[in-house]
Design a protein around this motif. Structure first.
Motif, short mmCIF file in Angstrom:
data_model
loop_
_atom_site.label_atom_id
_atom_site.label_comp_id
_atom_site.label_asym_id
_atom_site.label_seq_id
_atom_site.Cartn_x
_atom_site.Cartn_y
_atom_site.Cartn_z
N GLY A 160 0.77 -1.25 0.00
CA GLY A 160 0.00 0.00 0.00
C GLY A 160 0.79 1.29 0.00
O GLY A 160 0.18 2.36 0.05
N ASN A 161 2.14 1.21 -0.05
CA ASN A 161 2.89 2.47 0.07
C ASN A 161 3.47 2.97 -1.25
O ASN A 161 4.29 3.89 -1.25
N SER A 162 3.02 2.39 -2.37
CA SER A 162 3.48 2.89 -3.68
C SER A 162 2.49 2.51 -4.76
O SER A 162 1.62 1.65 -4.56
N GLU A 218 -0.83 2.92 -3.13
CA GLU A 218 -0.79 4.23 -2.49
C GLU A 218 -2.02 5.05 -2.84
O GLU A 218 -2.64 5.69 -1.98
N GLN A 219 -2.40 5.03 -4.10
CA GLN A 219 -3.58 5.80 -4.52
C GLN A 219 -4.86 5.23 -3.94
O GLN A 219 -5.80 5.97 -3.63
N CYS A 246 -5.07 3.81 -0.97
CA CYS A 246 -5.06 4.29 0.41
C CYS A 246 -5.55 5.73 0.49
O CYS A 246 -6.38 6.07 1.35
N ILE A 285 -1.93 0.03 6.05
CA ILE A 285 -1.00 -0.01 4.92
C ILE A 285 0.02 -1.11 5.14
O ILE A 285 0.90 -1.00 6.00
N TYR A 292 3.32 -3.18 4.07
CA TYR A 292 4.50 -2.92 3.26
C TYR A 292 5.62 -3.86 3.70
O TYR A 292 5.58 -4.44 4.80
N ALA A 340 8.41 5.67 3.12
CA ALA A 340 7.29 5.97 2.23
C ALA A 340 5.97 5.74 2.94
O ALA A 340 5.00 6.49 2.76
N THR A 341 5.93 4.70 3.77
CA THR A 341 4.72 4.44 4.56
C THR A 341 4.48 5.56 5.56
O THR A 341 3.35 6.04 5.71
N LEU A 343 3.14 8.53 3.77
CA LEU A 343 1.75 8.33 3.36
C LEU A 343 0.80 8.48 4.54
O LEU A 343 -0.26 9.10 4.42
#
Length: 255
Positions: free
Chosen positions: A13-15, A19-20, A22, A34, A36, A42-43, A46
């Motif tokens: 969920g972090n890219s 990501e979108q 989330c 999220i 990962y 990145a998490t 976000l």
């Protein structure tokens, strides 16, 4: 808000698309978990973005190729937000090898990330849904290649074909519990998995020409479909696939 109070787990969920998803789900009021395995920074970024916008999110470092980690992922949702409503099996990879080129190691890794993870994440989520007693939803980010050949990327296609039957058979098995499984099958999307194409002007031109709408999808466009399906406005859908491909599977041979 379409998802107010719902708790959604997003693997990978972090890219990219994850990501979108989330961001879009949080904007509609969902609590976000999220998952990962890399780039914790990145998490963190976000989560901050979601919280700065008034949403709620938590990260969980879970290796989706391990069933025990997937149970931890589901439990994190329950411990943090009290329940689980939607699982999004988004994490995936490809290795762009033909049948004659693929190795046992490469095949096993790809199937673990793409297929095994979705299977056991669905299992753990379904058990939680049953314990809660009011149903639930699994959304698999599949691919047009669950049904459409892609020569030179066969293991990926095999994994997505398996995801197709996970939705169909699992959806039939779990329907009596009010649990639904729906696949979302994107075509070409402008994410890191397609960098080799999007950074090559000739390859990108060829791909765009093969898509009736003339361009790759934006990750946000896939996320919008996730929000719609998670909202309950498609509550009679299960054991099937929603295709969002700009028409590519109707307009060209496999690329």
């Amino acid at each position: 808000m379409l998802l107010q109070g719902k708790t959604i787990v997003v693997t990978g969920g972090n890219s990219g698309i994850g990501e979108q998803i989330c961001l879009a789900a949080a904007a509609e009021g969902a609590n976000i978990v999220i998952d990962y395995v890399a780039h914790p920074e990145a998490t963190d970024a976000l989560i901050k973005k979601i919280e700065d916008a008034g949403g709620k999110a938590v990260g969980v470092d879970a290796d989706i190729t391990k069933a025990a980690d997937l149970q931890t992922m589901v439990q994190t949702a329950v411990d943090t937000f009290g329940r689980l409503d939607v699982l999004v099996n988004n994490a995936g990879m490809e290795d762009r090898k033909s049948l004659l080129e693929e190795t046992e190691e490469g095949y096993d890794r790809l199937m673990a990330v793409n297929m095994k993870s979705a299977f056991f994440a669905t299992q753990h989520a379904a058990k939680q849904f049953i314990a809660q007693g009011d149903g639930g939803l699994v959304l698999n980010i599949s691919s047009v290649h669950e049904d459409w050949p892609m020569p030179g990327n066969i293991a990926y296609c095999v994994s997505k074909g398996g995801m197709r039957m996970l939705a169909r058979t699992g959806g039939v098995e779990l329907g009596a519990h009010g649990i639904r499984i729906v696949n979302i099958a994107p075509g070409a999307v402008d994410t890191p998995i397609n960098t080799a194409t999007t950074t090559d002007p000739e390859k990108l031109k060829q791909l765009d020409a093969a898509i009736p709408l003339g361009r790759l999808a934006k990750p946000e466009e896939i996320a919008d479909v996730v929000v719609f399906l998670a909202s309950g406005k498609a509550g009679y859908m299960t054991a099937t696939t929603v295709t969002i491909d700009g028409g590519i599977t109707q307009g060209s041979v496999g690329l």
